[in-house]
Write an enzyme that holds these catalytic residues in place. Structure first.
Site, short mmCIF file in Angstrom:
data_model
loop_
_atom_site.label_atom_id
_atom_site.label_comp_id
_atom_site.label_asym_id
_atom_site.label_seq_id
_atom_site.Cartn_x
_atom_site.Cartn_y
_atom_site.Cartn_z
N CYS A 2 1.14 2.44 6.45
CA CYS A 2 1.24 3.88 6.72
C CYS A 2 2.66 4.39 6.49
CB CYS A 2 0.86 4.16 8.17
SG CYS A 2 -0.73 3.51 8.61
N ARG A 27 3.74 1.78 -0.73
CA ARG A 27 3.49 0.93 0.43
C ARG A 27 2.00 0.64 0.62
NH1 ARG A 27 7.92 1.71 4.35
NH2 ARG A 27 6.44 1.39 6.01
N TRP A 75 -3.10 3.76 6.19
CA TRP A 75 -3.73 2.50 5.76
C TRP A 75 -4.60 2.08 6.93
CZ3 TRP A 75 -3.23 -2.85 7.09
CH2 TRP A 75 -3.70 -3.74 6.10
N ASN A 100 2.39 5.64 12.91
CA ASN A 100 2.34 4.32 12.27
C ASN A 100 2.26 3.27 13.37
OD1 ASN A 100 2.72 5.56 9.86
ND2 ASN A 100 4.75 4.68 9.45
N GLY A 101 1.49 2.22 13.16
CA GLY A 101 1.42 1.16 14.17
C GLY A 101 0.04 1.06 14.77
N GLU A 484 2.69 -19.44 -5.19
CA GLU A 484 3.11 -18.06 -5.45
C GLU A 484 2.40 -17.51 -6.69
OE1 GLU A 484 4.39 -15.78 -3.94
OE2 GLU A 484 5.19 -14.40 -5.43
N LYS A 488 -0.01 -14.22 -6.69
CA LYS A 488 0.18 -13.07 -7.59
C LYS A 488 -1.12 -12.73 -8.31
CE LYS A 488 3.01 -11.68 -6.45
NZ LYS A 488 3.98 -12.13 -5.48
N GLU A 491 -3.78 -11.22 -5.94
CA GLU A 491 -3.39 -9.89 -5.46
C GLU A 491 -3.69 -8.79 -6.46
OE1 GLU A 491 0.59 -9.34 -3.05
OE2 GLU A 491 0.85 -10.78 -4.64
N HIS A 507 -8.83 -35.41 -4.43
CA HIS A 507 -9.32 -35.51 -3.04
C HIS A 507 -10.27 -34.35 -2.71
CE1 HIS A 507 -6.69 -38.87 -2.32
NE2 HIS A 507 -5.72 -38.19 -2.88
N LYS A 606 2.54 -2.49 1.03
CA LYS A 606 3.82 -3.09 0.65
C LYS A 606 4.55 -3.66 1.86
CE LYS A 606 7.18 -4.23 -2.02
NZ LYS A 606 6.96 -5.43 -2.82
C1 F6R Z 1 2.97 -10.58 -2.02
C2 F6R Z 1 3.65 -9.78 -1.02
C3 F6R Z 1 3.44 -10.10 0.41
C4 F6R Z 1 4.78 -10.07 1.14
C5 F6R Z 1 4.57 -10.25 2.65
C6 F6R Z 1 5.89 -10.31 3.40
O1 F6R Z 1 3.25 -10.16 -3.31
O2 F6R Z 1 4.37 -8.88 -1.36
O3 F6R Z 1 2.80 -11.33 0.57
O4 F6R Z 1 5.59 -11.09 0.63
O5 F6R Z 1 3.82 -9.17 3.13
O6 F6R Z 1 6.62 -9.15 3.21
P1 F6R Z 1 8.18 -9.14 3.49
O7 F6R Z 1 8.83 -10.03 2.50
O8 F6R Z 1 8.58 -7.68 3.30
O9 F6R Z 1 8.39 -9.61 4.90
#
Ligand code: F6R
Length: 611
Positions: A2, A27, A75, A100-101, A484, A488, A491, A507, A606
């Site tokens: 949010c 975000r 959100w 927010n929250g 990672e 990616k 996502e 395994h 985000k």
């Molecule tokens: C993946 C991604 C999320 C963040 C996670 C932590 O591409 O962006 O997995 O890495 O939400 O966010 P931060 O780094 O802001 O604590």
């Protein structure tokens, strides 16, 4: 997640609010709304599901003309994404709130307020706040006094903005667990959950601290702390250009951010390297003394940042001999942890506002750690402000929801940390440090070479676009790189991707392998290469389609069902950073081929400021 924007001005505020919401779009959100105290003396609102542009079009058709307003991108947490659940929420026609929250006791509050005759029009926890405030205004004439009384009844996390038709000369704000910043103008003031939302109207900001309540008027500002004492908070002025403002020549922010990596890695290294060693003071004045005492490292983070921590464990244990544990913050924060003596508590975060990581840091405060260190991209974030030591990653604003340049700069920061701890403890030979420092200086150039492979990787992506599942393999510190890569891909392309240490394949996961299963492997030329090659044979024998990013000296060849992409040769320590780049590009191109929303993938946010 949010976003909040608020404004009180002499000029009309609708356009400022909408522009602020657009700047927060990255975000992630599913609905948006604006409430304005109009020049006709009424509170009016407009809410839409979907993108901010739909709200903007609705406001063009029916403008809200006024000089005081609040706005929000939501959100969904409580209640589906719908117009009724979108903020701002009203109580009667004279009070509006955005939030927010998460309010944890919203159900009991809802019951109490319903008993008092309040009728709810949404399923949100936020609506309890606005009715509670409305109720408290009956016994507290002043809006700030009523808000102070209201927040005493709220359990959970909130960043709140409030306006009232009865007191239209002020905008109220309250912060607990969800960031808020006041933007200062001349004869006008603003509020937002992120300063990025206000960069078009000001470069002067005041961050609210935990428990603060603020009364913002056109030409004055009053802040009270958690104890109700009037306080002055420092003003921060931003000078740097808002470099994320546009995508430049790139089609998506994510692609722009991938290509920025040589530049931002260079920036992360600046002022931090002497000729043959890392400048330990880059972590803070006490870092040298504290690092000398470190006997254990506990790393806590989420998502991509957690993967960076997993790579760092290999570096720390191999180069410094210091045992290291890495854990996702949402688990760590709720666990009884046995704290090792002289353990350094390290958090890693792009935003510095991730609720679980922040909560873990707060729990760690009294748990007996030697000190806390934040490796973070946002210098003004809560995580940085609440940690003893800090290393800023200087990646610049990251707009694409999928983290790219934040990850590689985190890895650089963690390698600097490893070298600094090794030297402070006397466990790292000077020649090894000097060699690593020299290699680091060449890293931006190496990353440029990896980016030059973009065309080849785009072709490889074609093999993926029709697939539904994939495996990512790596060994040693390349295993978290594979994790990672898989994150990616899922996502942004919504293709199911799992990462495995290559040796674990037989395994269980080998049962999944067939000709419909692309298997992506990262294979630098290290001591595990021969073992990895055997693992790849196991995949080929089952008809699996291999895509191998391999060191050019690895002697792996293209063949039936095997596509080898030769990578530039690199120092072993830098390989995890280097091999991340083609995996980012691969996910990007697959997502483009699939036509997904690359920068704002579905269901994701985000900055995850709720747990
Ligand atoms: C993946 C991604 C999320 C963040 C996670 C932590 O591409 O962006 O997995 O890495 O939400 O966010 P931060 O780094 O802001 O604590």
């Amino acid at each position: 997640m949010c976003g909040i924007v608020g404004a009180i001005a002499e000029r009309q505020v609708s356009a400022i609010l909408v522009e602020g919401l657009k700047r927060l779009e990255y975000r992630g959100y599913d609905s948006a709304g604006v409430a304005v105290y109009t020049d006709a003396g009424q509170l009016q609102r407009c809410r839409r599901t979907g993108k901010v542009v739909e709200l903007e079009q609705a406001l063009q058709a029916e403008p809200l003309v006024g000089r005081l307003g609040i706005a929000h991108t939501r959100w969904a947490t409580h209640g589906a994404p719908s117009e009724a659940n979108a903020h701002p929420h009203f109580s009667s026609t004279d009070l509006a709130v955005v939030h927010n929250g998460i309010i944890e006791n919203h159900e009991s509050l809802r019951g109490e307020l319903q008993a008092l005759g309040y009728v709810f029009s949404s399923q949100t926890d936020t609506e309890t706040i606005v009715h509670l405030l409305h109720h408290l205004l009956k016994s507290h004439a002043d809006l700030a006094d009523a808000l102070k009384a209201a927040v005493r009844q709220l359990h959970g996390a909130y960043g709140l903005a409030v306006i009232s038709a009865a007191q239209p000369d002020r905008l109220l704000a309250a912060r607990s667990g969800s960031p808020l910043v006041i933007g200062l103008g001349l004869g006008e003031n603003f509020l937002a959950s992120d300063p990025l939302a206000l960069r078009q109207v000001t470069d002067r900001f005041i961050y609210l601290e935990e428990g603060d309540i603020a009364e913002i008027r056109r030409d004055s500002l009053q802040i009270w702390d958690a104890q109700g004492q009037a306080v002055l908070r420092d003003m921060v002025q931003y000078h740097e250009q808002a470099e994320a403002a546009d995508k430049g020549e790139y089609r998506h922010y994510m692609l722009k951010e991938i290509h920025e990596q040589p530049k931002v890695v260079q920036r992360t290294l600046e002022d931090r390297l002497a000729a043959d060693h890392v400048l330990t003071q880059a972590f803070g004045p006490q870092a040298g003394e504290l690092f000398g005492r470190v006997r254990n490292v506990q790393i806590v983070a989420c998502g991509t940042s957690y993967h960076a921590g997993l790579v760092a464990r290999y570096w720390l244990e191999a180069l410094t001999g210091v045992p290291c544990q890495v854990e996702v913050a949402s688990e760590f924060r709720y666990r009884q942890v046995a704290v090792q003596p002289d353990a350094l508590f390290v958090t890693i975060s792009q935003s510095g506002e991730t609720a679980d990581t922040l909560a873990a840091l707060r729990n760690a405060k009294d748990a007996g750690y030697l000190a806390s260190l934040a490796i973070c991209n946002v210098g003004t974030s809560s995580l940085v402000r609440e940690s003893d030591l800090t290393l800023l990653t200087r990646a610049g604003p990251e707009i694409g929801v999928a983290s790219t340049k934040a990850f590689t700069t985190q890895l650089v920061g963690l390698l600097l940390l490893t070298l600094a701890i090794g030297r402070a403890r006397g466990s790292l030979p000077a020649a090894v440090e000097a060699d690593a420092v020299q290699a680091l200086r060449g890293l931006p150039g190496l990353l440029k070479q990896a980016l030059d492979m973009d065309g080849q990787i785009e072709k490889v992506a074609e093999a993926f676009a029709e697939k539904h599942h994939s495996l990512f393999l790596g060994r040693g510190e390349q295993y978290p790189v594979a994790m990672e890569g898989a994150l990616k891909l899922k996502e942004i392309s919504y293709i199911h991707a799992e990462a495995y240490p290559a040796g674990e394949l037989k395994h269980g996961p080998l049962a999944l392998v067939d000709s419909d299963m692309p298997v992506v492997t990262v294979a630098p030329n290290n001591e595990l290469l021969e073992k990895l090659k055997s693992n790849l044979q196991e995949v080929r024998a089952r008809g699996g389609q291999l895509i191998v990013f391999a060191d050019r000296d690895a002697q792996l060849e293209n063949g039936e069902g095997t596509r080898v992409i030769n990578m530039p040769h690199s120092h072993a320590l830098l390989a995890p950073i280097l091999y991340t780049v083609p995996l980012q590009l691969l996910s990007y191109h697959v997502a483009v081929l699939k036509g997904t929303d690359v920068d704002q993938p579905r269901n994701l946010a985000k900055s995850v400021t709720v747990e």
